[in-house]
Design a protein around this motif. Sequence first.
Motif, PDB file in Angstrom:
ATOM      1  N   ASN A   2       0.831  -1.317  -0.082  1.00  0.00           N
ATOM      2  CA  ASN A   2       0.197  -0.010  -0.042  1.00  0.00           C
ATOM      3  C   ASN A   2       0.826   1.269  -0.108  1.00  0.00           C
ATOM      4  O   ASN A   2       1.390   1.566   1.100  1.00  0.00           O
ATOM      5  N   GLU A   3       0.975   1.717  -1.075  1.00  0.00           N
ATOM      6  CA  GLU A   3       2.009   2.979  -1.265  1.00  0.00           C
ATOM      7  C   GLU A   3       1.507   4.348  -0.783  1.00  0.00           C
ATOM      8  O   GLU A   3       2.087   5.582  -0.761  1.00  0.00           O
ATOM      9  N   THR A   4       0.238   4.412  -0.395  1.00  0.00           N
ATOM     10  CA  THR A   4      -0.494   5.606   0.178  1.00  0.00           C
ATOM     11  C   THR A   4       0.173   5.853   1.517  1.00  0.00           C
ATOM     12  O   THR A   4      -0.114   6.768   2.087  1.00  0.00           O
ATOM     13  N   VAL A   5       0.622   4.754   2.335  1.00  0.00           N
ATOM     14  CA  VAL A   5       1.241   4.791   3.588  1.00  0.00           C
ATOM     15  C   VAL A   5       2.662   4.055   3.644  1.00  0.00           C
ATOM     16  O   VAL A   5       2.772   2.817   3.268  1.00  0.00           O
ATOM     17  N   LEU A   6       3.760   4.686   3.967  1.00  0.00           N
ATOM     18  CA  LEU A   6       5.159   4.407   3.937  1.00  0.00           C
ATOM     19  C   LEU A   6       5.555   4.109   5.127  1.00  0.00           C
ATOM     20  O   LEU A   6       5.123   4.757   6.180  1.00  0.00           O
ATOM     21  N   LYS A   7       6.458   2.848   5.322  1.00  0.00           N
ATOM     22  CA  LYS A   7       6.876   2.637   6.612  1.00  0.00           C
ATOM     23  C   LYS A   7       8.348   2.502   6.585  1.00  0.00           C
ATOM     24  O   LYS A   7       8.836   1.791   5.740  1.00  0.00           O
ATOM     25  N   VAL A  16       5.735   6.140  10.199  1.00  0.00           N
ATOM     26  CA  VAL A  16       4.554   5.737   9.330  1.00  0.00           C
ATOM     27  C   VAL A  16       4.317   7.184   8.501  1.00  0.00           C
ATOM     28  O   VAL A  16       4.043   8.192   9.186  1.00  0.00           O
ATOM     29  N   THR A  17       4.318   7.073   7.328  1.00  0.00           N
ATOM     30  CA  THR A  17       4.224   8.325   6.525  1.00  0.00           C
ATOM     31  C   THR A  17       2.829   8.464   5.736  1.00  0.00           C
ATOM     32  O   THR A  17       2.878   7.523   4.900  1.00  0.00           O
ATOM     33  N   LEU A  18       2.116   9.405   6.055  1.00  0.00           N
ATOM     34  CA  LEU A  18       0.589   9.233   4.893  1.00  0.00           C
ATOM     35  C   LEU A  18       1.216   9.752   3.651  1.00  0.00           C
ATOM     36  O   LEU A  18       2.216  10.818   3.525  1.00  0.00           O
ATOM     37  N   ASN A  19       1.209   9.081   2.632  1.00  0.00           N
ATOM     38  CA  ASN A  19       1.724   9.570   1.321  1.00  0.00           C
ATOM     39  C   ASN A  19       0.766   9.577  -0.017  1.00  0.00           C
ATOM     40  O   ASN A  19       0.751   9.026  -0.983  1.00  0.00           O
ATOM     41  N   ARG A  20       0.145  10.786   0.289  1.00  0.00           N
ATOM     42  CA  ARG A  20      -0.523  11.211  -0.955  1.00  0.00           C
ATOM     43  C   ARG A  20      -0.297  12.713  -1.024  1.00  0.00           C
ATOM     44  O   ARG A  20      -1.284  13.570  -0.994  1.00  0.00           O
ATOM     45  N   PRO A  21       1.033  13.177  -1.186  1.00  0.00           N
ATOM     46  CA  PRO A  21       1.540  14.539  -1.056  1.00  0.00           C
ATOM     47  C   PRO A  21       0.752  15.323  -2.408  1.00  0.00           C
ATOM     48  O   PRO A  21       0.255  16.546  -1.972  1.00  0.00           O
ATOM     49  N   ASP A  22       0.323  14.788  -3.290  1.00  0.00           N
ATOM     50  CA  ASP A  22      -0.299  15.455  -4.677  1.00  0.00           C
ATOM     51  C   ASP A  22      -1.720  15.686  -4.207  1.00  0.00           C
ATOM     52  O   ASP A  22      -2.381  16.782  -4.407  1.00  0.00           O
ATOM     53  N   TRP A  32      -6.807   5.128   4.489  1.00  0.00           N
ATOM     54  CA  TRP A  32      -7.410   4.765   5.858  1.00  0.00           C
ATOM     55  C   TRP A  32      -6.952   3.239   6.124  1.00  0.00           C
ATOM     56  O   TRP A  32      -6.577   2.892   7.298  1.00  0.00           O
ATOM     57  N   GLN A  33      -6.994   2.357   5.253  1.00  0.00           N
ATOM     58  CA  GLN A  33      -6.675   1.012   5.485  1.00  0.00           C
ATOM     59  C   GLN A  33      -5.190   0.777   5.624  1.00  0.00           C
ATOM     60  O   GLN A  33      -4.901   0.091   6.428  1.00  0.00           O
ATOM     61  N   GLY A  34      -4.488   1.491   4.950  1.00  0.00           N
ATOM     62  CA  GLY A  34      -2.963   1.473   5.120  1.00  0.00           C
ATOM     63  C   GLY A  34      -2.563   1.921   6.272  1.00  0.00           C
ATOM     64  O   GLY A  34      -1.683   1.409   7.101  1.00  0.00           O
ATOM     65  N   LEU A  35      -3.154   3.005   6.983  1.00  0.00           N
ATOM     66  CA  LEU A  35      -2.772   3.455   8.315  1.00  0.00           C
ATOM     67  C   LEU A  35      -3.218   2.593   9.216  1.00  0.00           C
ATOM     68  O   LEU A  35      -2.496   2.094  10.090  1.00  0.00           O
ATOM     69  N   ALA A  36      -4.445   1.848   9.188  1.00  0.00           N
ATOM     70  CA  ALA A  36      -5.029   0.904  10.189  1.00  0.00           C
ATOM     71  C   ALA A  36      -3.895  -0.280  10.279  1.00  0.00           C
ATOM     72  O   ALA A  36      -3.807  -0.712  11.276  1.00  0.00           O
ATOM     73  N   ASP A  37      -3.571  -0.737   9.067  1.00  0.00           N
ATOM     74  CA  ASP A  37      -2.711  -1.806   8.633  1.00  0.00           C
ATOM     75  C   ASP A  37      -1.311  -1.705   9.499  1.00  0.00           C
ATOM     76  O   ASP A  37      -0.611  -2.519  10.282  1.00  0.00           O
ATOM     77  N   ALA A  38      -0.777  -0.404   9.213  1.00  0.00           N
ATOM     78  CA  ALA A  38       0.400  -0.017   9.696  1.00  0.00           C
ATOM     79  C   ALA A  38       0.478  -0.097  11.405  1.00  0.00           C
ATOM     80  O   ALA A  38       1.249  -0.521  12.002  1.00  0.00           O
ATOM     81  N   VAL A  52       6.284   6.661  15.031  1.00  0.00           N
ATOM     82  CA  VAL A  52       6.267   8.261  14.651  1.00  0.00           C
ATOM     83  C   VAL A  52       5.296   8.475  13.276  1.00  0.00           C
ATOM     84  O   VAL A  52       5.634   7.786  12.392  1.00  0.00           O
ATOM     85  N   VAL A  53       4.228   9.164  13.630  1.00  0.00           N
ATOM     86  CA  VAL A  53       3.265   9.443  12.354  1.00  0.00           C
ATOM     87  C   VAL A  53       3.629  10.866  11.717  1.00  0.00           C
ATOM     88  O   VAL A  53       3.691  11.873  12.410  1.00  0.00           O
ATOM     89  N   THR A  54       3.693  10.810  10.512  1.00  0.00           N
ATOM     90  CA  THR A  54       3.864  12.108   9.877  1.00  0.00           C
ATOM     91  C   THR A  54       3.335  12.104   8.251  1.00  0.00           C
ATOM     92  O   THR A  54       2.891  11.190   8.122  1.00  0.00           O
ATOM     93  N   GLY A  55       3.335  13.243   7.661  1.00  0.00           N
ATOM     94  CA  GLY A  55       2.992  13.093   6.343  1.00  0.00           C
ATOM     95  C   GLY A  55       3.983  13.404   5.285  1.00  0.00           C
ATOM     96  O   GLY A  55       4.851  14.591   5.416  1.00  0.00           O
ATOM     97  N   ALA A  56       3.778  13.085   4.140  1.00  0.00           N
ATOM     98  CA  ALA A  56       4.714  13.400   2.983  1.00  0.00           C
ATOM     99  C   ALA A  56       4.329  14.807   2.456  1.00  0.00           C
ATOM    100  O   ALA A  56       3.488  15.115   2.389  1.00  0.00           O
ATOM    101  N   GLY A  57       5.546  15.373   2.033  1.00  0.00           N
ATOM    102  CA  GLY A  57       5.588  16.805   1.447  1.00  0.00           C
ATOM    103  C   GLY A  57       5.241  18.095   2.575  1.00  0.00           C
ATOM    104  O   GLY A  57       5.764  17.662   3.750  1.00  0.00           O
ATOM    105  N   ASN A  58       4.515  18.898   2.279  1.00  0.00           N
ATOM    106  CA  ASN A  58       4.357  19.932   3.053  1.00  0.00           C
ATOM    107  C   ASN A  58       3.116  19.841   4.093  1.00  0.00           C
ATOM    108  O   ASN A  58       3.021  20.634   4.831  1.00  0.00           O
ATOM    109  N   ASN A  59       2.434  18.913   4.013  1.00  0.00           N
ATOM    110  CA  ASN A  59       1.176  18.690   4.753  1.00  0.00           C
ATOM    111  C   ASN A  59       1.082  17.383   5.450  1.00  0.00           C
ATOM    112  O   ASN A  59       1.529  16.244   5.034  1.00  0.00           O
TER     113      ASN A  59
END
Length: 257
Positions: A2-7, A16-22, A32-38, A52-59
């Motif tokens: 699940n590339e929408t969440v990176l580990k 754990v990085t939320l990964n839909r920066p665009d 949602w599922q990727g974060l739950a699984d992580a 540690v939970v964070t977001g890709a890019g500037n947000n």
Amino acid sequence: MNETVLKELNDGVLVVTLNRPDKKNAFNAAQWQGLADALNEAGKDDNVNVVVVTGAGNNFSSGQDLADFESLPGGGGASYRTCEDAVTVFDKPLIGAATGVTVGGGATILFYCDVLYVGQSLRLRVPFTSLGMAPEFASTYMLQARIGTQRAAEILLSSKWVDADEAVATGIAKAKCSDDEVLATALKTASEIAQWPVNALKETKRCLNVMHQAGIQAALAAEHDAMGRQAGSPENMEAVMAFLEKRKPDFKKLIKK
């Protein structure tokens, strides 16, 4: 994968990085599922002491992707509810590093961080009243437990924007950093915590949170009922359509005369 969440795991610290920066890391069903699984996997992995939970890019996250109707919380999206369950029961230390836009689920998730660091660009909002909806993730309990009833009521009822300075002043966040330093600061704290035995960390967090469990469960039940009533209501549909049409919602036209 699940590339929408990176580990990434290093020395007991899982990032754990939320990964839909665009999309400003807006949540679709996969994220949602990727974060739950992580989180669920991290909870079972004895090599993980701290997350540690964070977001890709500037947000960090702009919340629910309103264009992804499959995962809308009020519609009973299974992946959303799975993530809500995973976040509310996660039993290891959770450290947050947030910059930029932090809205809706992107904000309410952060209320579960044991320590939260924010960048100077932070713009946090729990916009449920502006969407004709009810809150989520037991935020009606978690926010007032964190910052007090009146401050929480103001933020939740007004759907106001909260900047980094107010987040720190109210107690939502521990400290403000430059955007370039916020993740490094969170990782430093995570590393200090991760040196200790994982079971000792879990037991300490359990003791810290035991008095909150009844409140969380009561708030979840009330919010689910309220969301069921508000999802698809005229005011909710007006808010969604206004967002998609890039205009200001007109709730007054819905008032019966």
